[in-house]
Structures are given as structure tokens and as C-alpha cells.
Design a protein around this motif. Structure first.
Motif, mmCIF file in Angstrom:
data_model
loop_
_atom_site.group_PDB
_atom_site.id
_atom_site.type_symbol
_atom_site.label_atom_id
_atom_site.label_comp_id
_atom_site.label_asym_id
_atom_site.label_seq_id
_atom_site.Cartn_x
_atom_site.Cartn_y
_atom_site.Cartn_z
ATOM 1 N N PHE A 154 -39.544 11.662 9.424
ATOM 2 C CA PHE A 154 -40.181 12.613 8.728
ATOM 3 C C PHE A 154 -40.124 13.810 9.220
ATOM 4 O O PHE A 154 -39.169 14.751 8.819
ATOM 5 C CB PHE A 154 -41.803 12.725 9.426
ATOM 6 C CG PHE A 154 -42.645 13.996 8.796
ATOM 7 C CD1 PHE A 154 -42.917 14.295 7.554
ATOM 8 C CD2 PHE A 154 -43.171 14.711 10.815
ATOM 9 C CE1 PHE A 154 -43.338 15.267 7.129
ATOM 10 C CE2 PHE A 154 -43.646 16.053 9.659
ATOM 11 C CZ PHE A 154 -44.378 16.153 8.489
ATOM 12 N N PHE A 155 -39.429 13.526 10.944
ATOM 13 C CA PHE A 155 -38.667 14.896 11.996
ATOM 14 C C PHE A 155 -37.725 15.010 11.020
ATOM 15 O O PHE A 155 -37.124 16.339 10.021
ATOM 16 C CB PHE A 155 -38.453 14.535 12.812
ATOM 17 C CG PHE A 155 -39.028 15.347 13.779
ATOM 18 C CD1 PHE A 155 -40.862 16.240 13.169
ATOM 19 C CD2 PHE A 155 -40.598 13.985 14.177
ATOM 20 C CE1 PHE A 155 -42.119 15.999 13.863
ATOM 21 C CE2 PHE A 155 -41.207 14.654 14.931
ATOM 22 C CZ PHE A 155 -42.022 15.443 15.281
ATOM 23 N N LEU A 156 -36.785 14.237 10.662
ATOM 24 C CA LEU A 156 -35.328 13.897 9.901
ATOM 25 C C LEU A 156 -35.216 14.753 8.609
ATOM 26 O O LEU A 156 -35.116 15.218 8.146
ATOM 27 C CB LEU A 156 -34.666 12.442 9.751
ATOM 28 C CG LEU A 156 -34.189 12.118 10.665
ATOM 29 C CD1 LEU A 156 -33.868 10.574 11.169
ATOM 30 C CD2 LEU A 156 -33.259 12.720 11.913
ATOM 31 N N LEU A 157 -36.609 14.334 7.362
ATOM 32 C CA LEU A 157 -36.265 14.510 5.998
ATOM 33 C C LEU A 157 -36.927 16.138 6.183
ATOM 34 O O LEU A 157 -36.363 16.865 5.167
ATOM 35 C CB LEU A 157 -37.418 13.982 5.501
ATOM 36 C CG LEU A 157 -36.861 12.547 4.747
ATOM 37 C CD1 LEU A 157 -38.078 11.283 4.651
ATOM 38 C CD2 LEU A 157 -36.443 12.756 4.124
ATOM 39 N N VAL A 158 -37.810 16.402 7.011
ATOM 40 C CA VAL A 158 -37.603 18.066 7.559
ATOM 41 C C VAL A 158 -36.715 18.452 7.535
ATOM 42 O O VAL A 158 -36.148 19.495 7.216
ATOM 43 C CB VAL A 158 -38.853 18.502 8.180
ATOM 44 C CG1 VAL A 158 -38.807 20.197 9.005
ATOM 45 C CG2 VAL A 158 -39.805 17.350 8.630
ATOM 46 N N GLY A 159 -35.777 17.726 8.569
ATOM 47 C CA GLY A 159 -34.219 19.363 8.685
ATOM 48 C C GLY A 159 -33.194 18.678 7.467
ATOM 49 O O GLY A 159 -33.072 19.505 7.105
ATOM 50 N N ASP A 215 -32.434 21.336 5.143
ATOM 51 C CA ASP A 215 -30.026 21.958 4.989
ATOM 52 C C ASP A 215 -30.403 22.613 3.576
ATOM 53 O O ASP A 215 -29.397 23.165 2.711
ATOM 54 C CB ASP A 215 -30.238 20.799 5.540
ATOM 55 C CG ASP A 215 -28.681 21.014 5.529
ATOM 56 O OD1 ASP A 215 -27.595 21.971 5.746
ATOM 57 O OD2 ASP A 215 -28.069 20.118 5.223
ATOM 58 N N ARG A 216 -30.456 21.621 3.381
ATOM 59 C CA ARG A 216 -30.651 21.058 1.370
ATOM 60 C C ARG A 216 -31.078 22.275 0.722
ATOM 61 O O ARG A 216 -30.936 22.829 -0.044
ATOM 62 C CB ARG A 216 -31.405 20.024 0.875
ATOM 63 C CG ARG A 216 -31.051 20.034 -0.282
ATOM 64 C CD ARG A 216 -30.010 19.310 -0.959
ATOM 65 N NE ARG A 216 -29.712 19.239 -2.172
ATOM 66 C CZ ARG A 216 -28.470 18.294 -3.013
ATOM 67 N NH1 ARG A 216 -27.722 17.825 -1.839
ATOM 68 N NH2 ARG A 216 -27.752 18.442 -4.071
ATOM 69 N N PRO A 267 -30.298 22.983 11.109
ATOM 70 C CA PRO A 267 -30.684 23.637 9.226
ATOM 71 C C PRO A 267 -32.270 24.341 10.156
ATOM 72 O O PRO A 267 -32.297 25.472 9.380
ATOM 73 C CB PRO A 267 -31.246 21.568 9.149
ATOM 74 C CG PRO A 267 -30.325 21.512 9.544
ATOM 75 C CD PRO A 267 -30.596 21.527 10.654
ATOM 76 N N ALA A 268 -33.102 24.553 11.188
ATOM 77 C CA ALA A 268 -34.276 25.169 11.178
ATOM 78 C C ALA A 268 -33.526 26.006 11.543
ATOM 79 O O ALA A 268 -33.927 27.592 11.246
ATOM 80 C CB ALA A 268 -34.900 24.325 12.751
#
Lengths: 737, 55
Positions: free
Chosen positions: A222-227, A231-232, A415-416
Motif C-alpha cells: 500500500f505505502f509503496l503504491l502510494v509513492g 511519482d507517476r 515522490p511525496a
């Protein structure tokens, strides 16, 4: 590009008629048609409403929808009842330029939507698995019985397994791709960690034991997908902005042929064609004037502020603007042979400085990915060889190491920060066209400005007003009212009460004359009024009234309102400031002195600008180039980073990393400040992520990490880096417009 | 134990409804123009009336 028949010239601008009935209209096959167009000048919800309600009011239109984020519109109508050109003219009449494009080229980013779907599934699974896990953890302290615990683990497995299979796909694909190329990227340890953790948890669940890491695996995803999604979206926004500029660049020209005037796409122009150039138009190709007299503004091409008078026989270049009279121009070169093509060649040659930049995230990943595997392998070997533990137990510890080292915080750290920084700049009209522009801007130590249009405004001002009698000024302004020449307009802006004059004659390229009370009054260039020859100190006009001595009006370009304050702020921040201008050295010297910039060069050719930048870079400087003209485009590419005002010529906006709106220089100061602050946050975040590992890895290595501790560590570090990134949003300084 | 038999399906069901709603919203293009959506709430009418706007 197809050629469309010319319509009678109308106020909405012939240049927007490119192939409107051609490939851009999508025939839906059911008697309806649709068109997508980029809209220029779209700022707020009010604009959206005006366009939508105007189009919807046209009979035959089925729907009209404007997308404010992408600055696009799409119209759907019943074919035959209304024509695409009429619809675009309605939009143009509202003051917006709409340029049709093929929507397939800029369709919504499918990868971004895939990530969002995966994110939703991972979020759902994370929340529910965590609900069960928290129950189990609190049950350890209280009196949860064995059967309930096993039930909860099985439920967790039921939720987590499909979610992990679905949501880990972006990482698995990328990891497999990297391994197939024989490379190692950040996704390899992520995939390995998630897969092993899931397999081990399933095994433990079946065996009825407690080392169940489903929650850690799903939360990690979940956290990795947020990042990954953030980024995307930063890249997607940058990319769509770049495409927006490219589409808006496409223009047309009016060609005078045997069968009358036709509208032709600029790409289709060829040498020998004769163009009609109205006042205010930009030259689409290099050519020779065959009829008409006018003044040409080359400030966006060469940086020179003084308008150039042209008459039949004069050579003029693409990108210059025709200011005062209508011209007929025979094209001598189009496409490959033009000044524009030469600039593009220089730009390609200058490329490379930016391509060599490696993003911080990639540099960290290069170091990180191997060390994660080494740490896990070392843990396994240590426990089997040194501690003589059974291999199953050693494997458990190795997997725990892999899970806690997974770059959860690291994936969010960069990314954040970029999303928060880009959002802060966007609210102030500063658009990032390249995703890594902020990182490159952050390391800059030298700021190189173009002068014309960047430090100065496009408007000229009267420089020697105090030396001119008010009566002369008002008389000159009375004549100047009758001309579109840039110097005349500047004069009118200065004079409070122009003398009303009837029947003024204009000789384009020379000047104006009128007869007042029997005396001939002339306003124009030196030769026209018969003044003695002498050195010209920049753009000038002369006023001759009868036999009296001619009066000289000297013009100069004016600095932007906040130029001095912005330059002072940049100097205070420790930047080395320079000016590289194509304008004449004496003019550049005056502006540089006003601003207190000691390092300046005037009369620099485009190739000279790139050479000067290359020399600075060779001396170890990191340079940001700020310019707006065609002559700056290669330099914008040659610098480490580059910025353009939105008034810049298209090719420069395309070449720049950052485009800022408005006529002020404050955005430059703000962008550089935000870039530096963003870099600080990124470095802090990476440090936080490493700090977390410094604590977690030894614990995991010692076999002390339980699923509870892993979950706590992971969430805490992710929240810490996100909170740190949000500090950047701050309160932007109030910028008056 | 009997409470769990109600609560767990209820929790999962609510979560699934939320997930389904999100996926539906994504599929129907509601995330295409977030800036525009924020502005549209201020319009009097989502669908402009022809009789008034044509005037």
C-alpha cells in the motif's frame, strides 16, 4: 497535415483553422462526430462554464465538456447540423484559442489508472488485515483462544492473498524486466520480500504458528503504491503540459496562390510560396519582402529591442513579428533551411548535460538494492553456520530482514516531496515540465539571464522625457496615435494629452507627417526628418516641426517591476548572476548596471550563448538559464536546468524545464527557493529511512522482529517521511499580480 | 464468538462496498479532472439550460 480551403478572414484568427475538417474530427459512425481540442487561456471554473454553456447552446451539439486539469475540451455533435469550424469560432470569440488534436496521442495514462486500482485494492486489504492483526496482537495480551487466532490468520490469508497477487503486479513486472536485462532495481527486493513473506505466512498459518506477516506485506504494498502513484502523477502532469505546448504550437499561414489566398499548415510551407503577413503576425518562415513596408520586431529572435524597418528586398526571419504594415513575403527557406532549424540543430548538440543527471532516488536505489539482499543472505548464513540454528528458523530470520529493509519509507520519501513542491509552485503559476527539474534546480549555483523579455518587459519606454518640452511630447504623441509602430505606441503611453491631429500620412518604415497651420510636422527616423547623422543610442524617434531643430526621443526597454528586488534576493541567496544577451552591448550594460550585475555579455549569438554556458559548466558551475527568445532555445537546453516565462516563443517554452506565468521575475526566486527546500526534505527523508533501517535491521538480524514490530516500524517511518514532506507546502509568499 | 460471526462479515462487506464504489468512480472517469470537479460545484446548473444560455 492537410490544406483546407480558405475562408474569408475573420476576427477570430485564420491561424487556427488547421485541418479542422480533416483528421481531427472523429466520425463516430452513428451520424455524430466528436472533436478534442487543447484550450489556451483556460484559468478557472468560470472559463470552463463559459465555454461549456456557449457550446451547449449551439443547436446540434450533444455535449461539450471542458477538462480544467488537462486544459482540454471535447465536443460531441450531430454531424451535418453544425460544423467543427463554427464551434471553434464560438470558442475563439470568447477569447480562448482552441487547437484540435488527435486524442489518442494524449489519452489518459493507463499505467496511472492501473496503479490507482492496485492502490485501492491494497488499501482495502491493508485496512481489513490490520483490523484482524490488531485483534490478534491485543488477544496475545488478553485471553484470545487458539481457535479464534487461527480463524483470524486464515481470514487474513483469504483477504491478503488475492490482494497481494493483484497489487504486487506493478513491482513484479518491473522486477522481472530488470532481472531479464541482468540488472537489479528497487523492485527486485520488494518482489522477493513480499513473495517470501506471503509464502512464509501461509506456511505458518497452515502450521498454526504465529509468524504471520500478511499485514506487513499488504501495508508495504500500500505505502509503496502510494509513492509510485505520486511519482507517476508528477511525471504525468509534466508530460501532459509538454504535450499541451507542442499542440498549441501548430499554426498556419496564409499563402497567396493563383487561386487566391489559402490557409496552409506551417509544416507544409515550401520555398517560393508567397505569404500575406498581417500586422501582428509572426513570420512562419524565412523570406524576402516583395511588397509593403513595415517594422519588424526581432526581440524574440535575436534579443534586439530596436524595431527594424523593412522594405521590398529585405530579408526577414521566421519568428520575428510584423508590427506596423501588411507585407507580402516570398519564402526563401522553410523547414530545414531556416534559422529555426539551425536553432534546433544547436539544441540537439547542446543536449546531454541534463541527460547525464541521475535522480537521487536512482542513486539511492543503486546502493540499496544489493545491500538488502546481502543483509538477508548474511542473516541466513550467520544463523545456520554460526548459531547452528535449523534452516527453517534461519530462513524465517532472513525473511524478516528482507521485510523490514524493504524500502517502504524510501519509496515515499522522494515522490511525496516532489508532489508537495510541484503543487506549491503550480498554485503560483509555475509549471514543471520535467519531473526531475526540481532536483536539478536545487544544485544550481549560477543564474544566467537573457535580457530582452526576461529581465525587461516587451514594452519600450521614453528614456529622455525630462529633456523634452511637454508641447513637443504632446504634438509627437498626436502624430504617433495614428501608427501601430512600437515606438509610437510607447510615445502615446507616455504623453498625457496628445494633440488631436487630422489627416496624418504614414510612410511605413520611415515615419508620419501632417500639416498643422501651414507647417509640415514630421515624426520618424533620423533620415526622414532630415536630422544630422550621428551615433544612435538605441531605438529613437525624431520630431521635426517646420524649420525648428529636430527633437530626439530616445527609447529604452524597461526592467520588469520586480527585477531589482528579485535580483537582490537571488544575490542574497548566494547565486552568481550573469546576463547573456543578443542585444547591443551598450543597452545590456545599462540594464546590468541598474541591476548591479557585474558579469554580462552583449551581442552574443545563439552559439555563443551555448559556448558561454559550456565554459561555465567546464569550470564546475551548475547553471540555470532563464530566457524567452528563439536565440535562447539552445542555451536553455545546454544549461543544467532552465526556465522560461510563458510569454516566451514556443520553442523556448518547449526547451525549458519550467514555465512560469506572469510578467514578474519573482517566480524565479520562488522556484529556486522551493527547489532547494525540496532537496533538503528529500535528503532528510532518505536519512530518516536509513535511520529506521539502522534500528530495524539489527533487531531483525537478532531474530527479535515480530509481526507487530515490523508493522509498527513500517507505518511509523512512512508517516514520518510524509509528514516531513508536507512541511514544504507551507504558506506561499503572497505574490501580487 | 457469535458477535464475531456478524462483525467480521459486516466489516469486510463495508470495506468491499467502499472498494467497489472507488473502482466504479475511477472507471466512470470521475478522477480525470480533479481541478475542474472542484470548480463545478459552484455552478448554478451542471447542465446548462438552453433557453437561458442562448439568450
Amino acid at each position: 497535415m492537410s490544406v483546407v480551403a480558405a475562408a474569408p478572414p475573420s476576427a477570430v484568427g485564420a491561424r487556427d483553422r488547421r485541418a479542422i475538417d480533416g483528421p481531427f474530427v472523429d466520425d463516430r459512425g452513428d451520424g455524430t462526430a466528436a472533436l478534442d481540442a487543447m484550450v489556451e487561456g483556460l484559468h478557472c471554473g468560470g472559463c470552463v462554464r463559459r465555454i461549456e454553456s456557449t457550446l451547449a447552446a449551439v443547436p446540434g451539439v450533444i455535449s461539450a465538456r471542458v477538462n480544467l486539469s488537462a486544459r482540454r475540451m471535447s465536443v460531441h455533435w450531430r454531424a451535418g447540423e453544425v460544423d467543427a469550424r463554427a464551434l471553434l469560432e464560438r470558442v475563439a470569440a470568447l477569447g480562448f484559442r482552441a487547437v484540435p488534436f488527435a486524442p489518442s496521442a494524449t489519452a489518459a495514462d493507463p499505467e496511472s489508472r492501473r496503479l490507482l486500482r492496485a492502490l485501492a485494492v491494497a488499501g482495502f486489504a491493508a485496512a481489513n488485515v490490520m483490523l484482524l492483526s490488531v485483534s490478534v496482537w491485543s488477544g496475545l495480551a488478553a485471553d484470545m483462544d487458539e481457535a479464534t487466532r487461527r480463524l483470524f490468520h486464515w481470514l487474513s490469508a483469504l483477504i491478503a492473498l488475492p490482494a497481494i497477487v493483484y497489487a504486487s503486479q506493478p513491482f513484479v513486472r518491473s522486477a522481472v524486466g530488470a532481472l531479464a536485462r541482468g540488472a537489479l532495481n528497487m523492485d527486485v527486493p520488494i518482489t522477493l520480500g513480499v513473495t517470501l513473506a506471503t509464502a512464509m505466512s501461509l506456511f505458518e498459518t497452515m502450521a498454526g504458528r504465529g509468524h504471520v506477516y500478511f499485514d506487513a506485506a499488504v501495508t508495504l504494498l500500500f505505502f509503496l503504491l502510494v509513492g509510485r502513484y505520486l511519482d507517476r502523477s508528477v511525471r504525468g502532469r509534466a508530460r501532459s503540459l509538454a504535450e499541451h505546448l507542442v499542440v498549441l504550437r501548430g499554426t498556419t499561414a496564409t499563402v497567396l496562390g493563383a487561386g487566391g489566398p489559402t490557409t496552409v499548415a506551417v509544416d507544409a510551407l515550401a520555398p517560393g510560396m508567397v505569404l500575406a503577413i498581417a500586422p501582428g503576425d509572426r513570420l512562419p518562415a524565412d523570406g524576402v519582402v516583395i511588397a509593403g513596408r513595415s517594422d519588424i520586431d526581432a526581440s524574440l529572435v535575436t534579443g534586439e529591442t530596436a524595431p527594424i524597418a523593412v522594405a521590398p528586398g529585405a530579408a526577414i526571419f521566421a519568428g520575428t513579428i510584423n508590427r506596423s504594415g501588411a507585407l507580402r513575403v516570398r519564402i526563401t527557406a522553410a523547414g530545414a533551411g531556416t534559422l529555426l532549424a539551425e536553432m534546433k540543430r544547436l539544441m540537439v548538440a547542446a543536449e546531454g548535460a541534463r541527460a547525464r543527471y541521475v535522480r537521487i532516488a536512482d542513486r539511492v536505489a543503486r546502493l540499496y538494492a544489493p545491500s538488502v539482499h546481502i543483509a538477508a543472505a548474511a542473516a541466513f548464513l550467520f544463523w545456520t553456520a554460526v548459531m547452528a540454528a535449523p534452516w527453517q528458523e534461519a530462513l524465517l530470520i532472513a525473511i524478516a530482514v528482507l521485510i523490514v529493509t524493504c524500502p517502504c519509507a524510501l519509496g515515499l520519501a522522494v515522490p511525496a516531496v516532489q508532489v508537495v513542491a510541484a503543487g506549491r509552485l503550480f498554485r503560483q503559476g509555475i509549471l514543471l515540465k520535467e519531473a526531475d527539474a526540481l532536483e536539478r534546480l536545487a544544485v544550481v549555483d549560477t543564474v544566467v539571464f537573457d535580457k530582452t523579455g526576461t529581465l525587461t518587459t516587451d514594452d519600450l519606454v521614453l528614456a529622455n522625457r525630462s529633456a523634452i518640452r511637454p508641447a513637443d511630447l504632446d504634438l509627437a504623441a498626436g502624430l504617433a496615435l495614428h501608427s501601430r509602430h512600437p515606438l509610437c505606441r510607447a510615445l502615446v503611453r507616455t504623453a498625457p494629452q496628445p494633440v488631436p491631429i487630422e489627416s496624418v500620412r504614414e510612410e511605413p518604415g520611415c515615419g508620419l507627417s501632417a500639416t498643422i497651420d501651414g507647417a509640415i510636422v514630421k515624426l520618424g527616423n533620423r533620415a526622414y526628418v532630415g536630422a544630422e547623422a550621428g551615433p544612435a543610442a538605441g531605438p529613437e524617434l525624431w520630431l521635426a516641426c517646420g524649420n525648428a531643430a529636430p527633437v530626439r526621443f530616445i527609447f529604452t526597454d524597461a526592467l520588469k517591476d520586480d527585477a531589482a528586488a528579485s535580483i537582490a534576493a537571488l544575490a542574497a541567496a548566494g547565486y552568481d548572476l550573469r546576463i547573456l544577451s543578443g542585444d547591443r552591448p551598450e543597452i545590456v550594460a545599462a540594464r546590468a548596471a541598474e541591476l548591479g550585475i557585474r558579469a554580462w555579455q552583449g551581442g552574443v549569438a545563439p552559439a555563443g550563448k551555448t559556448q558561454a554556458l559550456a565554459a561555465l559548466r567546464a569550470a564546475g558551475r551548475r547553471v540555470v538559464m532563464i530566457g524567452d527568445g528563439l536565440n535562447d532555445a539552445p542555451a536553455l537546453r545546454a544549461a543544467d536546468a532552465s526556465m522560461s516565462p510563458s510569454s516566451a516563443i514556443d520553442i523556448s517554452q518547449t526547451a525549458a524545464d519550467v514555465v512560469f506565468q506572469g510578467v514578474r521575475l519573482a517566480p524565479v526566486v520562488e522556484t529556486l527557493a522551493v527547489a532547494r527546500a525540496a532537496r533538503r526534505r528529500i535528503v532528510e527523508n532518505v536519512a530518516l529511512a536509513f535511520l529506521y533501517n539502522a534500528v530495524a535491521v539489527p533487531l531483525a538480524f537478532a531474530g527479535q522482529v515480530t509481526p507487530l514490530i515490523a508493522a509498527l516500524f513500517m507505518s511509523a517511518s512512512s508517516i514520518a517521511v510524509t509528514a516531513n514532506a508536507l512541511r514544504l507546502a507551507g504558506r506561499p509568499r503572497r505574490t501580487a499580480r | 464468538m457469535t458477535a464475531l460471526a456478524f462483525l467480521i462479515p459486516a466489516a469486510l462487506g463495508l470495506g468491499l462496498i467502499g472498494l467497489a464504489a472507488f473502482l466504479w468512480a475511477l472507471r466512470s472517469g470521475q478522477f480525470e479532472d480533479l481541478d475542474g470537479a472542484a470548480e463545478r460545484i459552484l455552478y448554478d446548473d451542471e447542465r446548462p439550460r438552453r433557453d437561458r444560455d442562448a439568450a
